[in-house]
Design an enzyme around this catalytic site. Structure first.
Site, short mmCIF file in Angstrom:
data_model
loop_
_atom_site.label_atom_id
_atom_site.label_comp_id
_atom_site.label_asym_id
_atom_site.label_seq_id
_atom_site.Cartn_x
_atom_site.Cartn_y
_atom_site.Cartn_z
N ASP A 1 0.82 -1.21 0.00
CA ASP A 1 0.00 0.00 0.00
C ASP A 1 0.86 1.26 0.00
OD1 ASP A 1 0.83 -0.10 2.58
OD2 ASP A 1 -1.15 0.17 3.48
N ASN B 1 -11.15 -4.18 -0.98
CA ASN B 1 -10.79 -3.23 -2.03
C ASN B 1 -11.90 -2.98 -3.07
OD1 ASN B 1 -7.27 -4.17 -2.05
ND2 ASN B 1 -8.25 -2.40 -1.08
C1 FPP Z 1 -3.41 -0.68 -1.64
O1 FPP Z 1 -3.28 0.62 -1.24
C2 FPP Z 1 -3.04 -1.13 -3.01
C3 FPP Z 1 -3.92 -1.67 -3.89
C4 FPP Z 1 -5.32 -1.89 -3.56
C5 FPP Z 1 -3.54 -2.12 -5.24
C6 FPP Z 1 -2.22 -2.77 -5.35
C7 FPP Z 1 -2.10 -3.41 -6.66
C8 FPP Z 1 -1.02 -3.28 -7.45
C9 FPP Z 1 0.12 -2.46 -7.06
C10 FPP Z 1 -0.94 -4.01 -8.70
C11 FPP Z 1 -0.10 -5.24 -8.50
C12 FPP Z 1 -0.18 -6.12 -9.67
C13 FPP Z 1 0.02 -7.46 -9.65
C14 FPP Z 1 -0.08 -8.24 -10.92
C15 FPP Z 1 0.33 -8.18 -8.41
P1 FPP Z 1 -3.05 2.02 -1.99
O2 FPP Z 1 -1.64 2.12 -2.26
O3 FPP Z 1 -4.02 2.13 -3.10
O4 FPP Z 1 -3.51 3.08 -1.00
P2 FPP Z 1 -2.94 4.13 -0.03
O5 FPP Z 1 -1.92 5.04 -0.63
O6 FPP Z 1 -4.23 4.81 0.19
O7 FPP Z 1 -2.41 3.31 1.11
#
Ligand code: FPP
Length: 206
Positions: A14, A63
């Site tokens: 995240d 999510n």
């Molecule tokens: C969580 O917090 C992150 C996500 C919900 C998405 C993460 C997905 C990816 C990086 C893609 C990975 C791809 C593969 C194929 C594994 P955030 O960073 O959105 O939120 P925050 O800054 O609010 O903590």
């Protein structure tokens, strides 16, 4: 003096949106940066250092509540990443496993995932585990359902002496056969697990 290399590192990915917002970029750019610039070099580096399992929590059961545009963007990113990098990971000897309930994803994404898991199942360099639509409580409940639906061996309903053991039960978790992570990293900086590997994190360092 040598350092102990963990056998299994698990990462809560995240902070991506915050990273993007701080730079005046759309939220999706944060996620795209992970798939374009970080994922593959990190896997390669971990393999080189002797890590045998690396888990990435890419999508939680919570999510889905994000705005539609972001959810759709991330689904496209998953598909694009699997299409562009799946074969490369295979050629590098990476075994891919999925934990979480992927039945909620669309058919196209499910096929990309199950094909890659099938194709890479004999690879031994490193195992990369994607946690997708994963929640720790959800995993335990699904394990319980699998346990009660298992045809054999005869079910032991009670715990305690002669009853079901932790070792028997954990074979029904998505992580069956994968050692518990010695190290869990949360890139966004919060100091909580939010249900990540709820069963498996008993002794993990954070
Ligand atoms: C969580 O917090 C992150 C996500 C919900 C998405 C993460 C997905 C990816 C990086 C893609 C990975 C791809 C593969 C194929 C594994 P955030 O960073 O959105 O939120 P925050 O800054 O609010 O903590």
């Amino acid at each position: 003096m040598g350092i102990n290399i963990p056998q299994h590192i698990a990462i809560i990915m995240d902070g991506n949106r915050r990273w993007a917002l701080e730079r005046g970029l759309p939220a999706l750019e944060g996620h795209r940066r992970v798939t374009d610039k970080i994922l593959e070099p990190l896997i390669e580096h971990a393999a080189k250092r002797g890590v045998k399992f690396i888990t990435f929590w890419a999508w939680s059961t919570e999510n889905w509540k994000r705005d539609k545009h972001e959810v759709e963007g991330i689904m496209r990113l998953f598909k694009g990443t699997l299409r562009s990098r799946g074969n490369r990971l295979h050629e590098k000897g990476v075994q891919v496993r999925i934990i979480g309930d992927i039945s909620k994803f669309d058919a196209q994404l499910r096929t990309l995932l199950t094909d890659l898991v099938e194709k890479t199942k004999h690879n031994t360099k490193i195992t990369v585990i994607f946690a997708l639509n994963y929640g720790g409580r959800d995993e335990i409940v699904r394990a319980m359902v699998k346990y009660f639906n298992a045809p054999q061996p005869p079910l032991k309903i009670r715990g305690g002496k002669g009853g079901v053991t932790e070792r028997e039960f954990e074979q029904y978790l998505d992580t069956s056969g994968i050692p518990d992570p010695e190290l869990i990293i949360r890139t966004g900086g919060e100091q909580r697990l939010s249900g990540f590997l709820l069963w498996q994190s008993e002794y993990s360092e954070l």
